[in-house]
Design an enzyme around this catalytic site. Structure first.
Site, mmCIF file in Angstrom:
data_model
loop_
_atom_site.group_PDB
_atom_site.id
_atom_site.type_symbol
_atom_site.label_atom_id
_atom_site.label_comp_id
_atom_site.label_asym_id
_atom_site.label_seq_id
_atom_site.Cartn_x
_atom_site.Cartn_y
_atom_site.Cartn_z
ATOM 1 N N GLU A 16 90.456 -40.888 17.032
ATOM 2 C CA GLU A 16 91.432 -41.450 17.966
ATOM 3 C C GLU A 16 92.203 -40.269 18.557
ATOM 4 O OE1 GLU A 16 91.346 -44.466 18.858
ATOM 5 O OE2 GLU A 16 90.064 -45.243 17.245
ATOM 6 N N HIS B 282 91.970 -50.228 17.539
ATOM 7 C CA HIS B 282 91.036 -49.183 17.157
ATOM 8 C C HIS B 282 91.635 -48.365 16.019
ATOM 9 C CE1 HIS B 282 88.145 -49.214 20.682
ATOM 10 N NE2 HIS B 282 89.058 -50.110 21.021
ATOM 11 N N HIS C 260 95.347 -47.657 19.865
ATOM 12 C CA HIS C 260 95.259 -47.438 18.411
ATOM 13 C C HIS C 260 96.547 -47.695 17.643
ATOM 14 C CE1 HIS C 260 97.184 -43.661 19.463
ATOM 15 N NE2 HIS C 260 96.097 -43.207 20.078
ATOM 16 N N GLU D 72 99.500 -45.729 27.098
ATOM 17 C CA GLU D 72 98.128 -46.233 27.193
ATOM 18 C C GLU D 72 97.348 -45.997 25.906
ATOM 19 O OE1 GLU D 72 99.583 -44.165 29.210
ATOM 20 O OE2 GLU D 72 99.694 -45.123 31.191
ATOM 21 N N ASP E 77 84.279 -41.136 13.746
ATOM 22 C CA ASP E 77 85.039 -41.614 14.900
ATOM 23 C C ASP E 77 86.382 -40.895 14.937
ATOM 24 O OD1 ASP E 77 85.178 -43.632 17.143
ATOM 25 O OD2 ASP E 77 87.025 -44.114 16.082
ATOM 26 N N ASP F 22 86.555 -47.949 12.516
ATOM 27 C CA ASP F 22 85.464 -47.890 13.483
ATOM 28 C C ASP F 22 84.262 -47.139 12.926
ATOM 29 O OD1 ASP F 22 87.006 -49.305 15.192
ATOM 30 O OD2 ASP F 22 87.230 -47.743 16.711
#
Length: 233
Positions: free
Chosen positions: A10, A151, A58, A53, A8, A156
């Site tokens: 970010e 997140h 995260h 945003e 995963d 994740d």
């Protein structure tokens, strides 16, 4: 032995073509679809600002990432960890798009789509019409996601490894162990005397059927296997 990597990322946003960058990578090694305990994790300095945003998703600020290595510095260790093994990614097009953009900028080999297993596509095939976000799949399979306040790439990836095991038939595999164990139980009972009924069942054969069977055995002669059975009764 099957080695797979749950992965995963970010990022600072939704599109590397518009200048968004990777800020975190998390990888979990799975052996035969079970986490092995070996992980790869890196925070990355995107060398740009952090949109509000993305920060809301995260929680990684520009100040926090300022002293972290740039992607080119972590790329060799990342590629060494994932090696040539399959990559399990939820909504893979997003992460692969970002990673290949970063790898290209760093002058490193790109990741082939042929090695990617998209768990989102697996979930859609298995649960058509249902919600197939990572959170929804955790609820469906009873996987604890209480740690997932925000997140995080490594967190994740750890959750994804559990979800993937379920999508690939993890609980059904456990049932298979019971099927294997059953013959062992039978062998353990071998040689034990069969339990006797306190009240014997009534015979289902009529006297006429008994006489017909005896007449048939006489036509076979002394070699009839039935005679061996009668000696043991």
């Amino acid at each position: 032995m099957i080695r797979e990597i749950a992965l995963d990322t970010e990022t600072t946003g939704l599109s590397p073509r518009e200048g968004d960058r990777v800020v975190e990578i998390g990888c979990v090694e799975m052996i035969n679809r079970m986490p092995s305990g070996r992980n790869f994790h890196a925070y990355i300095n995107p060398e740009r600002d952090m949109p509000q945003e993305a920060f809301a998703v995260h929680g990684l600020s520009r100040d926090f990432l300022a002293d972290k290595p740039v992607f080119a510095a972590v790329a060799p260790a990342f590629l060494e960890f994932v090696a040539g093994d399959p990559l399990v990614i939820h909504n893979a097009a997003f992460d692969i798009g970002f990673l290949n953009h970063e790898l290209g900028l760093a002058g490193q080999p790109l990741l082939s789509n042929d090695r990617v297993i998209d768990s989102l596509l697996l979930a859609r095939r298995r649960h058509p019409g249902g919600k197939n976000t990572l959170d929804a799949l955790c609820s469906r399979y009873g996987i604890d996601r209480s740690r997932r306040v925000k997140h995080g790439a490594l967190l994740d990836a750890e959750i994804l490894a559990e979800v993937y095991a379920e999508l690939a038939g993890g609980r059904q595999a456990a049932l298979g162990l019971a099927v294997i164990a059953e013959p062992e139980a039978r062998r353990a009972r071998k040689g034990q005397a069969a339990a006797q009924r306190p009240v014997p069942l009534e015979a289902r054969l009529s006297e006429a059927e008994r006489q017909a069977h005896a007449a048939f055995i006489e036509t076979i002669g002394d070699k009839a296997i039935w005679n061996e059975y009668l000696k043991q009764v």
